[in-house]
Design an enzyme around this catalytic site. Structure first.
Site, PDB file in Angstrom:
ATOM      1  CD  GLU A 277      -2.411   1.280   2.977  1.00 51.38           C
ATOM      2  OE1 GLU A 277      -3.203   2.008   3.092  1.00 51.38           O
ATOM      3  OE2 GLU A 277      -1.851   0.575   3.630  1.00 51.38           O
ATOM      4  CE  LYS A 341      -8.326   1.291   3.538  1.00 49.44           C
ATOM      5  NZ  LYS A 341      -7.042   1.869   4.445  1.00 49.44           N
ATOM      6  CB  CYS A 407      -4.791  -1.226   4.644  1.00 48.39           C
ATOM      7  SG  CYS A 407      -4.033  -0.806   6.381  1.00 48.39           S
TER       8      CYS A 407
END
Length: 542
Positions: A277, A341, A407
């Site tokens: 990430e 995300k 994440c």
């Protein structure tokens, strides 16, 4: 008689102390099957209000042990004063402890509503509260009880139907049954005639554990005989870039050289290269010079490259906003796709209610600005170099699809399963766990990926800046996991499967069923006609 009130407090505290031992870094997962027994014994004969307080004590102690890494994230990397960091952590753990408090009060209530058989609904109540915790206030389903069993592969395969919540259900049922059995046995040692043996609870829990084990072992044996349509050689890079240096422009060139060197060690036979990430210490789309350097790295790798980088976009009023994105590049430098995300970290990537209520707060972690959520799941596709197993012609390949979660997203079961439902044949997660420091959090975070593999029966590749990076097979077995704070790159062969589990197709049907059962009992308790028979709580002497 003076020590009578102390005994329940000691028992409730004992459960609170045992709970953190079930999770990494202690990793004593088998303790979970008995960790709640002291609490259940403490609740015997208690009023609902007393049960609430005892459960709150257990939950607060337990989550303080589990979530102690919050202090590291806020103080070391967020630059929050140490005392304030401890205060915020305690506020969080007191909130999480409320779920155990509600469970405890509910258990006592259910037992009074339906004497002897009300306890069968206790695991349903626990699962219902875990589901609420998954979504309430943006959600924090960290260290659900079922995650403690991530190493018990021969038990947790039921997650492909029931999700992680099914494993939590099983653990709570066993704890309730054993606690009731102990409560039944205790009068024998005091010379009293015990109440009726709770054989229904004990038998039900034994049967369900046995069925879970039988299903898990038979599934693994039968599925291992299947030949996967593709075995992919995926490489992950763990650069171990210091968080303090990550966004420093002076270290950009050094960071890219590190990625280049590590990627080269993966070799020419790699089908896919994965970086973590926010791997690029710049906005990929806004830095043409560094963009060319990155395209050259992808070309030298000779394989598609997946990497994280922030992206900037503009609202209708020309106001800019950021996205936490994953870019997918071909070896020739063409952009094959981008995923943004969806589920952001509150107080880490954005401030909830910042424009109205929390306008005075800033993010607890250092970064480059506030982010906004992406539109939804995106599935990438590419053609690997590896031939299809069983084909003699090495040129025979096929297009493979995969999904990537970034994440924090990987701890949300329903979010991940939507990628599988959209056709992903394996999954990737990229993360930067440097914020956690040398704490239990990186392993806790990694352990949750095991359940995402089992729920969907898809392999996972994980690339983390400082670790843990690694691979997990479709049944949750950890193929390889790197140590934290090491610089390395490695690869593994993982299957690409068109596997559609019940959970992938239907999601948390079981958990919502538990909610329905709990609500029925609650409504029964609220609207029943009160009478003399219901004026006291049936209790077994302990």
């Amino acid at each position: 008689m003076r020590d009578r009130p102390v005994r329940p407090i000691i028992l409730a505290s004992a459960s609170g102390i045992l709970l953190p031992l079930c999770f990494p870094r202690f990793d004593l997962g088998l303790l979970a099957w008995i960790s709640l027994i002291p609490l259940h014994l403490a609740l015997d004969g208690s009023s609902r209000w007393t049960a609430f307080r005892l459960g709150w004590l257990t939950g607060t102690i337990g989550f303080t042990g589990i979530m102690s890494w919050v202090v590291t994230a806020m103080h070391t990397y967020g630059k929050v004063p140490l005392l304030v960091s401890y205060a915020i952590m305690l506020l969080l753990t007191v909130y999480l402890g409320l779920f155990v408090a509600l469970y405890s009060a509910g258990l006592v209530w259910f037992r009074s509503l339906v004497p002897r058989y009300g306890l069968f609904a206790a695991p349903c109540l626990w699962v219902s509260l875990e589901l609420v915790r998954t979504y309430l206030f943006s959600g924090l389903p960290w260290s659900l009880l079922g995650y403690s069993q991530y190493r018990q592969i021969d038990v947790i395969q039921i997650a492909d139907h029931l999700g992680v919540y099914g494993v939590s259900f099983l653990i709570v049922l066993v704890n309730v049954a054993v606690a009731e059995l102990i409560a039944w046995l205790m009068p024998l040692f005091r010379g009293f005639v015990p109440a009726r043996l709770p054989w229904e609870l004990v038998t039900t829990s034994a049967i369900l554990v046995g069925l879970s084990w039988a299903y898990s072992t038979s599934l693994i044996v039968s599925e291992e005989r299947r030949v996967p349509k593709s075995l992919l050689r995926v490489g992950v890079v763990q650069p171990n870039v210091d968080q303090a240096m990550k966004w420093d422009k002076a270290y950009r060139d050094e960071t890219l050289k590190r990625y280049d060197r590590l990627t080269e060690t993966l070799g020419a036979g790699t089908d896919l290269v994965v970086w973590p990430e926010a791997a690029t210490p710049f906005l990929y789309e806004r830095e043409p010079l560094y963009q060319l350097q990155l395209l050259a790295i992808a070309h030298r790798a000779g394989a598609p490259l997946l990497f994280g980088s922030p992206a900037v976009r503009f609202n209708a009023d020309k106001k800019p906003f950021l996205l936490n994105s994953a870019y997918f590049l071909s070896p020739q430098g063409a952009l094959l796709g981008r995923y943004d995300k969806q589920h952001l970290v509150p107080f880490g990537e954005y401030i909830p209610l910042k424009s109205s209520v929390l306008f005075f707060l800033d993010k607890l972690v250092e970064g480059i600005g506030d982010f906004e959520a992406g539109p939804g799941p995106t599935v990438f596709s590419f053609t690997p170099k590896t031939p299809v197993p069983g084909q003699t012609d090495a040129a025979v390949t096929r297009t493979v699809k995969f999904g990537v979660v970034i994440c924090y997203e990987v701890i949300f079961p329903d979010l991940v399963r939507r990628f599988a439902a959209n056709g992903a044949e394996f999954l990737v997660t990229i993360t930067n766990d440097a914020w956690f420091g040398d704490s239990s959090a990186p392993m806790q975070h990694f352990s949750m990926v095991v359940f995402r593999s089992v729920e969907n029966h898809l392999a996972f590749a994980r690339s983390a800046n400082t670790g843990i990076s690694g691979f997990i097979d479709p049944f949750g077995r950890i193929i390889r996991a790197s140590p934290i704070f090491t610089e390395e790159a490695f690869h593994a062969e993982i299957p690409a499967l068109q596997s559609r589990t019940f959970y992938s197709r239907h999601g948390d049907v079981f958990a919502y069923g538990c909610v329905l059962i709990s609500l029925i009992l609650i409504l029964f308790g609220l609207f029943r006609t009160e009478g003399p028979a219901h004026s006291t709580v049936a209790a077994t002497p302990v």
